[in-house]
Write an enzyme that holds these catalytic residues in place. Structure first.
Site, PDB file in Angstrom:
ATOM      1  N   TYR A  14       0.823  -1.211   0.000  1.00 27.29           N
ATOM      2  CA  TYR A  14       0.000   0.000   0.000  1.00 27.29           C
ATOM      3  C   TYR A  14       0.858   1.262   0.000  1.00 27.29           C
ATOM      4  O   TYR A  14       0.451   2.290  -0.536  1.00 27.29           O
ATOM      5  CB  TYR A  14      -0.902   0.029   1.240  1.00 27.29           C
ATOM      6  CG  TYR A  14      -2.210  -0.707   1.095  1.00 27.29           C
ATOM      7  CD1 TYR A  14      -2.244  -2.058   0.817  1.00 27.29           C
ATOM      8  CD2 TYR A  14      -3.415  -0.034   1.265  1.00 27.29           C
ATOM      9  CE1 TYR A  14      -3.444  -2.734   0.711  1.00 27.29           C
ATOM     10  CE2 TYR A  14      -4.624  -0.700   1.159  1.00 27.29           C
ATOM     11  CZ  TYR A  14      -4.631  -2.050   0.878  1.00 27.29           C
ATOM     12  OH  TYR A  14      -5.830  -2.701   0.771  1.00 27.29           O
ATOM     13  N   LYS A  54       3.538 -15.385   3.097  1.00 26.77           N
ATOM     14  CA  LYS A  54       3.795 -16.162   1.871  1.00 26.77           C
ATOM     15  C   LYS A  54       5.311 -16.379   1.831  1.00 26.77           C
ATOM     16  O   LYS A  54       5.998 -15.998   0.869  1.00 26.77           O
ATOM     17  CB  LYS A  54       3.260 -15.373   0.659  1.00 26.77           C
ATOM     18  CG  LYS A  54       3.313 -16.108  -0.665  1.00 26.77           C
ATOM     19  CD  LYS A  54       2.317 -17.242  -0.792  1.00 26.77           C
ATOM     20  CE  LYS A  54       2.546 -18.009  -2.086  1.00 26.77           C
ATOM     21  NZ  LYS A  54       1.746 -19.254  -2.171  1.00 26.77           N
ATOM     22  N   ASP A  69      -2.386 -18.371   1.011  1.00 30.27           N
ATOM     23  CA  ASP A  69      -3.336 -19.097   0.149  1.00 30.27           C
ATOM     24  C   ASP A  69      -4.054 -20.173   0.953  1.00 30.27           C
ATOM     25  O   ASP A  69      -5.277 -20.324   0.881  1.00 30.27           O
ATOM     26  CB  ASP A  69      -2.642 -19.671  -1.101  1.00 30.27           C
ATOM     27  CG  ASP A  69      -1.305 -20.347  -0.814  1.00 30.27           C
ATOM     28  OD1 ASP A  69      -0.837 -20.315   0.344  1.00 30.27           O
ATOM     29  OD2 ASP A  69      -0.719 -20.915  -1.754  1.00 30.27           O
ATOM     30  N   ASP A  93      -6.178  -7.110   4.156  1.00 29.74           N
ATOM     31  CA  ASP A  93      -7.321  -6.495   3.478  1.00 29.74           C
ATOM     32  C   ASP A  93      -8.197  -7.582   2.863  1.00 29.74           C
ATOM     33  O   ASP A  93      -9.421  -7.609   3.050  1.00 29.74           O
ATOM     34  CB  ASP A  93      -6.813  -5.539   2.391  1.00 29.74           C
ATOM     35  CG  ASP A  93      -7.956  -4.908   1.613  1.00 29.74           C
ATOM     36  OD1 ASP A  93      -8.904  -4.428   2.264  1.00 29.74           O
ATOM     37  OD2 ASP A  93      -7.915  -4.908   0.373  1.00 29.74           O
ATOM     38  N   ASP A 140     -12.130  -9.243   4.354  1.00 32.47           N
ATOM     39  CA  ASP A 140     -13.383  -9.252   3.577  1.00 32.47           C
ATOM     40  C   ASP A 140     -13.920 -10.675   3.515  1.00 32.47           C
ATOM     41  O   ASP A 140     -15.120 -10.916   3.690  1.00 32.47           O
ATOM     42  CB  ASP A 140     -13.158  -8.756   2.134  1.00 32.47           C
ATOM     43  CG  ASP A 140     -13.540  -7.302   1.954  1.00 32.47           C
ATOM     44  OD1 ASP A 140     -13.322  -6.522   2.902  1.00 32.47           O
ATOM     45  OD2 ASP A 140     -14.038  -6.941   0.864  1.00 32.47           O
TER      46      ASP A 140
HETATM   47  C1  IPM Z   1     -10.447  -1.348   3.952  1.00 29.19           C
HETATM   48  C2  IPM Z   1     -10.686  -0.741   2.605  1.00 29.19           C
HETATM   49  C3  IPM Z   1      -9.526   0.182   2.269  1.00 29.19           C
HETATM   50  C4  IPM Z   1      -8.253  -0.664   2.211  1.00 29.19           C
HETATM   51  C5  IPM Z   1      -9.695   0.987   0.991  1.00 29.19           C
HETATM   52  C6  IPM Z   1     -10.980   1.789   0.993  1.00 29.19           C
HETATM   53  C7  IPM Z   1      -8.506   1.867   0.716  1.00 29.19           C
HETATM   54  O1  IPM Z   1     -10.862  -1.714   1.637  1.00 29.19           O
HETATM   55  O2  IPM Z   1     -10.402  -0.598   4.943  1.00 29.19           O
HETATM   56  O3  IPM Z   1     -10.314  -2.566   4.045  1.00 29.19           O
HETATM   57  O4  IPM Z   1      -7.946  -1.267   1.168  1.00 29.19           O
HETATM   58  O5  IPM Z   1      -7.552  -0.726   3.216  1.00 29.19           O
HETATM   59 MN    MN Z   2     -10.815  -3.753   2.398  1.00 22.25          MN
END
Ligand code: IPM
Ligand code: MN
Length: 356
Positions: free
Chosen positions: A142, A189, A221, A245, A249
């Site tokens: 990032y 990894k 993975d 990240d 999710d």
């Molecule tokens: C999160 C989001 C952010 C990230 C984006 C909006 C930059 O997806 O907080 O997980 O990738 O960190």
């Molecule tokens: Mn995210």
């Protein structure tokens, strides 16, 4: 206690859900005798529209002068399909994390008993899942050197980690594990990436200082498979920025809705609390988004930023009650009666007011 909170709703559904978080905070403060003051700031697309900068100096000053930040979301479809755009709403969040030194993002993955059937995973797999992802937040790809060369036809993003960055996030993760079930999974990894080998090396150096913590190492993975195959394996999972990240999710679907997942970002300066969902532009202004992730983020604010666990629990109890009694937004209503964002916010605030 006197508390000063920076209120940064951001874009999309951010303002609607943050408003409900604020309701919960106000009721808790009234009930427990705390004095709260808000300072409002712009971040993301709304800040670009006003100032050209997704994280204006003024907003940073507000955050620095506050005890905690309550943040909604950033993002706007105007930028999503324009890869040539020089400025993007997401840069506001990244700049905020970097400038506030928020190197640790704590994302609990909890389940609610009455919602396990909402998960796309089998009920017995999901029931009782309780783990925490600790995501490194200010390093890796990032923030590493990035750019284009060869007339724009070659692009690169560098994943770079320094020892101090790895040590501080692993220390936090080990300490977190000590306060929980004492099981830490380090996700990397290391079979391919040098930065991962540094992570694993440092984790192995630190492990003897935490003899009670059982540590396992997992390639990312494989981890992405185990989170779905066997989520109860995990207690504390620690990983670098990009892996974290993606995995969080994925992990959010265990609970049944992304609209339930809260997070705390902590580090050097003011801590920040935010739902992990994004700005959900399709729902913006419709008063239908689930405010629970933000309301739980407010509970985390009391717990993490102020050390007020009773206050946090009051919010959590109210959230659980609203879910158990089916007073929820449409993402959780299973085709039954659903309620608007503001109604759920009011219901939860009333519950806090009227219950111990
Ligand atoms: C999160 C989001 C952010 C990230 C984006 C909006 C930059 O997806 O907080 O997980 O990738 O960190
Ligand atoms: Mn995210």
């Amino acid at each position: 206690m006197k508390m000063k909170i920076a209120e940064l709703p951001g874009d999309g559904i951010g303002p609607e859900v943050v408003e409900q978080g604020v309701k919960a905070i106000n009721v808790v403060c009234g009930k427990f005798g705390h004095e709260v003051e808000y300072a409002f700031g712009y971040v993301g697309a709304c800040a670009i529209d006003r100032t050209g900068n997704p994280y204006p100096e003024e907003t940073h000053d507000i955050c620095m002068a506050s005890d905690a930040v309550l943040f909604g979301a950033v993002g706007d479809p105007r930028y999503d399909n324009d890869p040539t755009s020089k400025v993007r709403p997401e840069q506001g969040l990244l700049a905020m994390r970097k400038k506030l030194g928020l190197y640790a993002n704590i994302r609990p993955v909890e389940t609610f008993k009455t919602l396990v059937s909402k998960s796309p995973l089998k009920t017995d797999l999901v029931d009782g899942v309780d783990f925490v992802c600790v995501r490194e937040l200010t390093g890796g790809m990032y923030f590493g050197d990035k750019g284009r060369k060869d007339n724009g036809d070659t692009a690169y993003d560098t994943c770079i980690y320094h020892r101090f960055e790895v040590e501080r996030i692993l220390k936090l993760a080990f300490e977190y594990a000590m306060r929980r079930r004492k099981h830490l999974t380090v996700v990397d990894k290391a079979n391919v990436l040098e930065s991962s080998r540094l992570w694993r090396q440092i984790a192995q150096e630190m492990a003897p200082s935490y003899p009670e913590v059982s540590v396992d190492y997992m390639y990312v993975d494989n981890a992405s498979m185990q989170i779905i195959r066997c989520p109860k394996h995990f207690d504390v999972l620690v990983t670098e920025n990009t892996f974290g990240d993606i995995l969080t999710d994925e992990a959010s679907c265990i609970s049944g809705s992304m609209g339930l997942q809260a997070s705390a970002s902590v580090g050097e300066h003011t801590s920040l609390f935010e739902p992990i969902h994004g700005s959900y532009p399709q729902a913006a202004g419709k008063n239908i988004a689930n405010p629970i992730a933000t309301i739980i983020s407010a509970a985390m604010m009391f717990e993490y930023a102020f050390g007020l666990t009773e206050e946090g629990r009051a919010i959590r109890n109210a959230v659980t009650a609203s879910i158990d009694q089916g007073y929820v937004t449409e993402d959780l209503s299973e085709g039954g009666v659903s309620h608007y964002t503001s109604e759920v916010g009011d219901w939860i605030a009333d519950y806090i007011r009227n219950n111990r």
